[in-house]
Design an enzyme around this catalytic site. Structure first.
Site, PDB file in Angstrom:
ATOM      1  N   LYS A   1       5.609  -6.373   0.942  1.00 47.96           N
ATOM      2  CA  LYS A   1       6.570  -6.062  -0.120  1.00 47.96           C
ATOM      3  C   LYS A   1       8.042  -6.182   0.335  1.00 47.96           C
ATOM      4  O   LYS A   1       8.548  -7.280   0.447  1.00 47.96           O
ATOM      5  CB  LYS A   1       6.218  -4.712  -0.740  1.00 47.96           C
ATOM      6  CG  LYS A   1       4.806  -4.811  -1.362  1.00 47.96           C
ATOM      7  CD  LYS A   1       4.264  -3.629  -2.090  1.00 47.96           C
ATOM      8  CE  LYS A   1       2.927  -4.020  -2.713  1.00 47.96           C
ATOM      9  NZ  LYS A   1       1.843  -3.074  -2.573  1.00 47.96           N
TER      10      LYS A   1
ATOM     11  N   TYR B   1      -4.934   2.435  -1.005  1.00 45.79           N
ATOM     12  CA  TYR B   1      -5.227   1.007  -1.147  1.00 45.79           C
ATOM     13  C   TYR B   1      -4.591   0.271   0.020  1.00 45.79           C
ATOM     14  O   TYR B   1      -3.441   0.518   0.368  1.00 45.79           O
ATOM     15  CB  TYR B   1      -4.667   0.484  -2.468  1.00 45.79           C
ATOM     16  CG  TYR B   1      -4.856  -0.997  -2.688  1.00 45.79           C
ATOM     17  CD1 TYR B   1      -6.127  -1.536  -2.896  1.00 45.79           C
ATOM     18  CD2 TYR B   1      -3.762  -1.870  -2.685  1.00 45.79           C
ATOM     19  CE1 TYR B   1      -6.303  -2.900  -3.102  1.00 45.79           C
ATOM     20  CE2 TYR B   1      -3.935  -3.235  -2.896  1.00 45.79           C
ATOM     21  CZ  TYR B   1      -5.207  -3.741  -3.105  1.00 45.79           C
ATOM     22  OH  TYR B   1      -5.365  -5.096  -3.307  1.00 45.79           O
TER      23      TYR B   1
ATOM     24  N   ASP C   1      -0.084   2.400   7.035  1.00 40.59           N
ATOM     25  CA  ASP C   1       0.119   1.280   6.121  1.00 40.59           C
ATOM     26  C   ASP C   1       1.400   1.558   5.345  1.00 40.59           C
ATOM     27  O   ASP C   1       1.404   2.320   4.377  1.00 40.59           O
ATOM     28  CB  ASP C   1      -1.088   1.146   5.182  1.00 40.59           C
ATOM     29  CG  ASP C   1      -0.919  -0.008   4.201  1.00 40.59           C
ATOM     30  OD1 ASP C   1       0.177  -0.612   4.181  1.00 40.59           O
ATOM     31  OD2 ASP C   1      -1.883  -0.294   3.462  1.00 40.59           O
TER      32      ASP C   1
HETATM   33  C1  PLP Z   1       0.389  -3.651  -2.068  1.00 37.19           C
HETATM   34  C2  PLP Z   1      -0.269  -2.984  -0.938  1.00 37.19           C
HETATM   35  C3  PLP Z   1      -1.110  -3.677  -0.041  1.00 37.19           C
HETATM   36  C4  PLP Z   1      -1.508  -5.097  -0.277  1.00 37.19           C
HETATM   37  O1  PLP Z   1      -0.432  -5.976  -0.199  1.00 37.19           O
HETATM   38  P1  PLP Z   1      -0.577  -7.430  -0.878  1.00 37.19           P
HETATM   39  O2  PLP Z   1       0.702  -8.104  -0.502  1.00 37.19           O
HETATM   40  O3  PLP Z   1      -0.740  -7.186  -2.341  1.00 37.19           O
HETATM   41  O4  PLP Z   1      -1.747  -8.077  -0.278  1.00 37.19           O
HETATM   42  C5  PLP Z   1      -1.570  -3.005   1.065  1.00 37.19           C
HETATM   43  N1  PLP Z   1      -1.253  -1.723   1.291  1.00 37.19           N
HETATM   44  C6  PLP Z   1      -0.470  -1.019   0.451  1.00 37.19           C
HETATM   45  C7  PLP Z   1      -0.133   0.390   0.779  1.00 37.19           C
HETATM   46  C8  PLP Z   1       0.029  -1.615  -0.701  1.00 37.19           C
HETATM   47  O5  PLP Z   1       0.771  -0.901  -1.546  1.00 37.19           O
END
Ligand code: PLP
Length: 427
Positions: free
Chosen positions: A267, A144, A239
């Protein structure tokens, strides 16, 4: 356990908010439970409006790596609040944040702050396309990367099929250039590159997957991915929205010794405030406006209050001795305890994890990609989830998420949780 006030709030919420929430997983739809409305949190604990306390294994989905409301962070946020909440102009804090990241993560020579992980990955992919002059991108099934159109892709049946939108409202045109490969399957990546040798701008991956539950990269998978991207002139984007500053101060890149071209953060980097960032080599980053012609902007990007929280959290992580060892030990203890509880009670599960990240999969098979993750029994997860909640443990309301421990969790917290899991597995 009392839930009256949460239930009342829920009734009001669903009238005025889709599903009663601002992010779908909070609706507890996958676990058939009453979503708890949270009033406050401190350290490893979270408290709902009905006065129930829980040991928190969600940790705001990762940001609260030091536990909730760390006093040092609160103090710096308060100081900034006295000075103003936003200026729409450059600040010292932004420079400090960029310098800090650049000093901690060798592959990040330059950084751009944004407001969420979604924005970070969306921008990094745009940059990769702008830099390479290519349109196609590779993403991995089960990873994701936020909810931008081009990354909301359901896997096609074969690896060479073009991406099919995984959400209504995403035109097929938006995902036509998103090619999906299988996690831990380098051949699936290779065949895409062989089909489109000069057309792929980047491969974007969660170096440790956290969004199909925790799935680890097999030995050499990331290195092979690095090599293949280099060979074809495509950028490798890690990511690290979950793994950044979590698997170590230099994230998964540092832990596995792989140098991506671009990294995305979210995060943890905001210390609990809405923050994201992307960074990489100067040669690539200089393509971003106003220096280059890849446009990307943000009214509240680099917000001073958010920077105060993020910088303070990162500095503590970088400077305080033993934090990562502590997180490793707590995670290890949790995983070992869960495995033992399962063995003792003849419950068939798989526990995946690394450092402070873990997932209990309710299945017997090894979980190494999206397909194998999907074999987990979500009904059994639901039962386990309810049992945990009842006993005062707040875990992810979905089988396909991680369990997070923070530096505020104690050995006793973990022991209590393990003994609760023993009891649940015993039933
Ligand atoms: C949570 C997450 C996102 C999206 O971040 P948001 O702050 O919710 O937009 C993207 N990549 C990864 C790996 C994530 O865990």
């Amino acid at each position: 356990m009392k839930t009256k006030i949460s239930e009342e709030l829920r009734k009001r919420a669903v009238k005025v908010m889709p599903g009663g929430v601002n992010s779908p997983v909070r609706a507890f739809g996958a676990v058939n439970e009453i979503p708890r409305f949270i009033e406050k949190a401190k350290g490893a604990y979270i408290y709902d409006v009905d006065g129930n306390g829980y040991i928190d294994y969600v940790c705001s989905w990762g940001p609260m790596i030091l536990g909730h409301n760390d006093e040092r962070i609160v103090e710096e946020v308060k100081k900034q609040l006295e000075k103003g909440m936003s200026y729409g102009a450059s600040t010292r804090a932004e420079v400090e944040m960029a310098e800090l990241i650049a000093s901690l993560v060798p592959c990040c020579e330059q950084v751009r702050m944004v407001n969420s992980g979604t924005e970070a990955v969306m921008s990094a992919v745009r940059l990769a396309r702008g830099f390479t002059g290519r349109d196609k991108i590779i993403k991995f099934d089960g990873c994701y990367h936020g909810h931008s159109d081009m990354l909301l892709v359901k896997a096609g049946s074969g690896v060479l099929t073009q991406g099919i939108p995984g959400s209504a409202g995403v035109p097929e045109k938006c995902t036509a250039d998103t090619l999906t490969a299988k996690y831990n399957d380098i051949d699936s990546v290779r065949s895409i590159f062989e089909k489109y040798p000069d057309e792929i701008a980047c491969a974007v991956i969660e170096p440790v997957a956290g969004n199909m539950g925790v799935v680890l990269p097999e030995k050499d998978f990331l290195q092979k991915l690095r090599d293949i991207c280099t060979k074809y002139g495509a950028l490798l984007i890690f990511d690290e929205v979950i793994t950044g500053f979590r698997l170590g101060i230099d994230g998964a890149a540092g832990r596995f010794g792989i140098t991506p071209d671009l990294v995305t953060y979210g995060k943890i980097i905001g210390g609990g405030m809405p923050v994201g960032a992307y960074g990489g080599k100067s040669e690539i980053m200089k393509c971003v406006a106003p220096v280059g012609n890849v446009y990307q902007a943000g009214t509240l990007s680099g917000n001073p209050v958010a920077m105060a929280a993020g910088i303070t959290q990162l500095k503590i992580l970088a400077q305080e001795k033993g934090i990562y060892e502590r997180l490793e030990k707590l995670g290890e203890k949790l995983r070992n305890g869960i495995k033992k509880a399962a063995d003792d009670n003849n419950v068939k599960i798989r526990v995946n994890g690394i450092g402070s990240l873990s997932t209990i999969f309710f299945c017997e098979n090894e979980v190494k990609d999206y397909e194998s993750a999907l074999r987990a029994d979500t009904a059994r997860y639901s039962q386990y989830f309810s049992g945990m909640l009842e006993r005062g443990n707040y875990t992810a309301p979905s089988q396909f998420e991680a369990m997070f421990v923070s530096a505020a969790h104690t050995q006793e917290d973990i022991e209590k949780t393990i003994s609760d899991i023993e009891e649940i597995f015993g039933k």
